[in-house]
Design an enzyme around this catalytic site. Structure first.
Site, short mmCIF file in Angstrom:
data_model
loop_
_atom_site.label_atom_id
_atom_site.label_comp_id
_atom_site.label_asym_id
_atom_site.label_seq_id
_atom_site.Cartn_x
_atom_site.Cartn_y
_atom_site.Cartn_z
N SER A 1 30.17 -16.52 -69.93
CA SER A 1 29.79 -15.50 -68.95
C SER A 1 30.90 -15.23 -67.94
O SER A 1 31.30 -14.08 -67.73
CB SER A 1 28.53 -15.95 -68.19
OG SER A 1 27.47 -16.20 -69.08
N GLN B 1 22.50 -17.23 -72.22
CA GLN B 1 21.70 -18.44 -72.10
C GLN B 1 20.49 -18.33 -71.16
O GLN B 1 19.48 -19.02 -71.38
CB GLN B 1 22.60 -19.60 -71.67
CG GLN B 1 23.68 -19.91 -72.68
CD GLN B 1 24.64 -21.00 -72.22
OE1 GLN B 1 24.27 -21.91 -71.49
NE2 GLN B 1 25.89 -20.91 -72.66
N VAL C 1 41.44 -25.10 -75.91
CA VAL C 1 42.48 -25.63 -75.03
C VAL C 1 42.40 -27.16 -75.05
O VAL C 1 41.32 -27.74 -74.97
CB VAL C 1 42.31 -25.10 -73.60
CG1 VAL C 1 43.20 -25.85 -72.61
CG2 VAL C 1 42.62 -23.61 -73.55
N CYS D 1 21.73 -24.12 -64.04
CA CYS D 1 20.43 -23.61 -63.62
C CYS D 1 19.45 -24.73 -63.29
O CYS D 1 18.68 -25.18 -64.13
CB CYS D 1 19.82 -22.70 -64.67
SG CYS D 1 18.36 -21.87 -64.02
N CYS E 1 18.07 -18.34 -58.93
CA CYS E 1 17.28 -19.05 -59.92
C CYS E 1 15.90 -18.38 -60.02
O CYS E 1 15.04 -18.61 -59.17
CB CYS E 1 17.13 -20.51 -59.52
SG CYS E 1 16.47 -21.53 -60.83
#
Length: 408
Positions: A15, A45, A80, A163, A343
């Site tokens: 995101s 998600q 990475v 979250c 939230c």
């Protein structure tokens, strides 16, 4: 420039990574940008809690990564392995070293499924599930539908996690389904959380406690899941008492919804960019690295003390994009992040408490209403508006309502 040399390199194509690439391209279309991301899929998600409640199609939460990468941005499909800030390169698993003038770390965090003994071996079977995985959220809904009576346990690990409300969302939506079907009287729902309070912002605790009481949930604070045996349907918890003493208890279950412990990713933890806890060490307002001015961090991988949510990332990328471009020109950094996180707490089917707060637990509502009240409009926002906004605005550099209260 070669295909290994870029003006801006972004580590992570989730995101935050895709959104900041889009924000930078919007402001500086000529900028040569690369995103380094190994995954071939990009996930939305936040909808997985709704998938676990039968309210969202899981297939609508995933798209090919190539569709999420903004136009004009190079996608380097590799992982990475190391950061080398002294020579402004990052090392990759398959593409060698990639050179940058400026770097954005947006790599997310690690879901530590192995951090709970026995969990990985039983996930997706024996009634053990988690909405924190694309392939398991539909299993949650299957279990909720099938459970006629018995014991349902929902868990939350120590902070920080993605979250902070998601563990409770699974609890409330499951209980709402059982209540609506007339089965809740035969189901004992329990919530075991490592935290000392139900929610980290005090104004939301009592509104949530009303639902704990409505669903007759057995609430257990300071209780951490440490082991699972799916075949015997047994879970073990470490429970801390008021004096800090820890004891271990076991509980049997018919349904177990687990949220795994979450940590910084290993390649970040072992890098010069990390603080003592393993997170990318940035200034909490400018999002600029405290040691390397050409490096910025956004999303779940940083040490900023905000809720780790997509809503937070959406606000952060605006700040970081403006500050990165200012730093590029040798100017003072113009924008400040106020810690905004959101939230949407799905307390029942059709109603949400839209918790919005910044640093220090300050409530910062987007809309002129009492955000502690459950609302139908917030449910419609969560289920229909936010997914569309994510794919069509956030990932496209369109920043409607993306500026936070303390931005410069």
């Amino acid at each position: 420039m070669s295909n290994r040399v870029f003006e801006v390199v972004i580590v992570g194509g989730g995101s935050a990574g895709c959104a900041i690439a889009a924000s930078l391209k919007k402001r500086a279309p000529a900028l040569k940008i690369a995103i380094i991301e190994p995954s071939a899929q990009h996930y939305y998600q936040p909808a997985w809690t709704l998938v676990g409640a039968g309210e969202f199609d899981v297939n609508k939460t995933v798209r090919p990564m190539a569709q999420a990468i903004p136009d004009g941005v190079t996608w380097l499909q590799s992982a990475v392995t190391a950061f080398n800030p002294a020579d402004k390169t990052v090392s990759t698993a398959t593409l060698g070293d990639i050179q940058y003038e400026q770097l954005v770390v947006a790599a997310g965090l690690k879901l530590d499924w192995e951090g709970i003994k026995g969990l990985s071996a039983t996930l997706g079977q024996h009634g053990v599930t988690s909405n924190y995985r694309f392939d398991l959220a539909p299993y949650t809904w299957k279990l909720v539908q099938e459970l006629q009576s018995g014991v349902a346990i929902f868990t939350q690990p120590a902070m920080p996690i993605k979250c902070a409300g998601a563990p409770q969302k699974a609890l409330y939506l499951s209980c709402a389904e059982w209540l609506g079907k007339g089965r809740l009287a035969n189901i004992k729902a329990s919530f075991y959380t490592s935290t000392p309070a139900l929610f980290g912002v005090k104004e939301y605790v009592e509104p949530l406690m009303q639902y704990i009481r409505r669903y007759q949930v057995d609430l257990n604070l300071n209780s951490t899941l440490v082991e699972v045996d799916g075949q015997t349907k047994t879970a073990w918890f470490n429970v801390k008492d008021a004096d800090g003493n820890v004891s271990r208890i076991s509980k049997t279950f018919d349904l177990l919804h687990v949220v795994p412990p979450q940590t910084a990713l290993d390649f970040i933890r072992q890098s010069p960019l990390a603080n003592a806890d393993g997170w990318v060490e940035v200034d909490q307002h400018s999002l600029q690295h405290v040691k390397y001015p050409e490096i910025f961090g956004v999303g779940d991988c940083t040490n900023t003390p905000n809720a780790k949510t997509a809503a937070a990332a959406r606000k952060q990328v605006v700040i970081a994009a403006e500050n990165l471009l200012a730093q590029r020109q040798g100017l003072a950094l113009p924008s400040r992040y106020d810690g905004y996180g959101s939230c949407p707490l799905t307390v029942e089917k059709g109603r949400i408490i839209l918790a919005e707060f910044g640093y220090g637990g300050k409530i910062v509502p987007t809309f002129p209403w009492d955000s502690t009240k459950p609302r139908r409009s917030a449910w419609l926002l969560k289920k229909y508006v936010l997914p569309w906004l994510y794919w069509n605005l956030m990932l496209k550099g369109r920043e409607w309502l993306a500026r936070c209260g303390a931005c410069g």
